[in-house]
Design an enzyme around this catalytic site. Structure first.
Site, PDB file in Angstrom:
ATOM      1  N   PHE A 141     135.254   6.945 117.900  1.00  0.00           N
ATOM      2  CA  PHE A 141     133.753   6.335 118.453  1.00  0.00           C
ATOM      3  C   PHE A 141     134.371   6.590 116.853  1.00  0.00           C
ATOM      4  CE2 PHE A 141     129.868   7.140 116.244  1.00  0.00           C
ATOM      5  CZ  PHE A 141     128.924   5.718 116.008  1.00  0.00           C
ATOM      6  N   ASP A 226     139.307  12.858 113.301  1.00  0.00           N
ATOM      7  CA  ASP A 226     137.571  13.339 113.275  1.00  0.00           C
ATOM      8  C   ASP A 226     136.799  13.989 113.129  1.00  0.00           C
ATOM      9  OD1 ASP A 226     134.941  11.921 113.128  1.00  0.00           O
ATOM     10  OD2 ASP A 226     135.387   9.823 113.591  1.00  0.00           O
ATOM     11  N   LYS A 255     127.752  14.774 109.792  1.00  0.00           N
ATOM     12  CA  LYS A 255     126.658  15.456 110.289  1.00  0.00           C
ATOM     13  C   LYS A 255     126.352  16.200 110.265  1.00  0.00           C
ATOM     14  CE  LYS A 255     126.653  12.130 114.288  1.00  0.00           C
ATOM     15  NZ  LYS A 255     128.380  11.278 114.785  1.00  0.00           N
TER      16      LYS A 255
END
Ligand SMILES: *Cc1c(COP(=O)(O)O)cnc(C)c1O
Length: 402
Positions: A141, A226, A255
């Site tokens: 993802f 990531d 985030k």
């Protein structure tokens, strides 16, 4: 509008159905606790998919944001502003990298990493024009843009959004051999999550990241981590790669970098990589804005103390010990690191969504990922008492289906 039912009714009719929220309407939040419009309180066990690592309304971050709002919020990158240098130098020091390229959302930072890797491939490695290839992982993802979903293996994320961007090879996650077999002269990078969050908090086999690092170094290709969800304290270290002593060529961050206040993302890399980007070749109107940088600077200061990493490690031990006791009692497996867990519920008992709803009825907010997996990721400010209380609610919620 006053009641949850009214808010949900209008939201269902007037917003696209690209999410399937639990039926709660949140009004305010502090620390690890949120309150809905009817005044009911819940413990947050999702943390905005790890965007709220430092808690809702973290006082230091909020104070910084308030002060910055009063001073300066936006300049565009046409000019420098007085929060920018500290952000780049601070994040560079935190990652051990020479340079930063700030963006806003995680997907934009992933796009940035892809563009940088490709340009590096052509200009430094000497790959033939238009031939650059990036190796990515099954069940990855990395966000929702058309290029990123082009290499998603999740049908919901991928299907019917083509034509797709070429230049990616998907291999099995956790297998170094699969990466080795996929590498050819046009390979410029391996892009992976050091722990796959959306896939269900999948932790790769011990030594995997180290072996990927060695393989990338020996083959002259970039290792891109990531760490948007796994990074910034969540796993008990600053970066999930730290657990194996691995330093990727590029970090992708997002985030929690925005402190739960604004979207802040960035990539970090050394000059021999990020130096390939010249004026006009990439950018973002809002990327690296004063408010984002000020908030990011507060986050970096918090991380530099190491307190949150330490706390996530300690509470993580407590969480995982308690979750392991539930194996065989409606729980099939538990994975994760630090204050982050994927809990597979016995699928014959209930779906992840059913358990999430039962958990919400008991005052804990968590969300299923796939099928019967629940992801647990409370804000790191949570007290041990609240943590254990929430896990008791999970045990009770699961027991209600037996
Ligand atoms: C959330 C996430 C993204 C995308 O971030 P957005 O801010 O939603 O665009 C990318 N990679 C990982 C690992 C993520 O968890």
């Amino acid at each position: 509008m006053t009641t949850s039912a009214e808010h949900i009714g209008v939201s269902e009719r007037r917003s696209a159905h690209n999410y399937h929220p639990l039926p709660i309407v949140i009004h305010e939040a502090h620390g690890a606790w949120v309150t809905d419009v009817e005044g009911r309180r819940y413990l947050d066990f999702l943390s905005g998919y790890s965007s709220l690592n430092f808690g809702h309304g973290n006082p230091k971050i909020l104070q910084t944001a308030h002060e910055q709002l009063d001073n300066l919020t936006l300049t565009s990158r046409a000019f420098y502003h007085d929060q920018f240098a500290a952000f780049c130098a601070g994040l560079g020091d935190l990652t051990g990298k020479d340079m930063i390229l700030p963006m806003n959302t995680g997907a934009e930072a992933v796009e940035t990493a892809i563009k940088v890797a490709r340009k590096w491939g052509y200009q430094v490695k000497g790959v033939a024009p238009e031939q650059a290839n990036i190796i990515v992982m099954e069940d990855n993802f990395h966000g929702r843009t058309t290029t990123i979903i082009s290499f998603s293996t999740d049908p919901d994320a991928h299907d019917d959004f083509g034509p797709y961007t070429p230049g990616f090879t998907v291999v099995k996650y956790g297998s170094v051999e699969a990466i080795r077999d996929a590498i050819d002269a046009n390979t410029v990078a391996v892009l992976l999550e050091p722990i796959q969050g959306e896939a269900g908090v999948l932790v790769p086999p011990d030594g995997y990241l180290r072996q990927v690092r060695e393989l990338c170094t020996s083959q002259g290709i970039l290792m891109i981590a990531d760490e948007i969800q796994s990074g910034l304290g969540r796993t008990g270290k600053t970066f999930a790669c730290d657990h194996e002593g691995v330093v990727p060529d590029m970090y992708i961050l997002g985030k929690a970098l925005g402190g739960g206040v604004v979207p802040v993302s960035a990539i970090a890399a050394d000059e021999d990589v990020l130096g390939v980007i010249k004026p006009g070749q990439h950018g973002s109107t809002f990327g690296g804005n004063p408010l984002a940088c000020a908030v990011g600077n507060a986050v970096i200061e918090i991380l530099n103390t190491g307190e949150f990493q330490e706390r996530a490690a300690q509470l993580g031990e407590v969480l995982h010990a308690r979750l392991r006791e539930m194996i065989g009692h409606g729980v099939v497996t538990v994975r994760g690191r630090g204050l982050w867990a994927g809990v597979d519920i016995d699928p014959s008992l209930a779906t992840g969504r059913e358990v999430s709803k039962a958990l919400m009825a008991r005052g804990v907010l968590a969300k299923d990922t796939h099928g019967s997996t629940i992801r647990l990721a409370p804000p790191i400010v949570i007290s041990q008492e609240d943590l254990l209380w929430a896990v008791d609610q999970l045990a009770d919620a699961i027991a209600s289906f037996r």
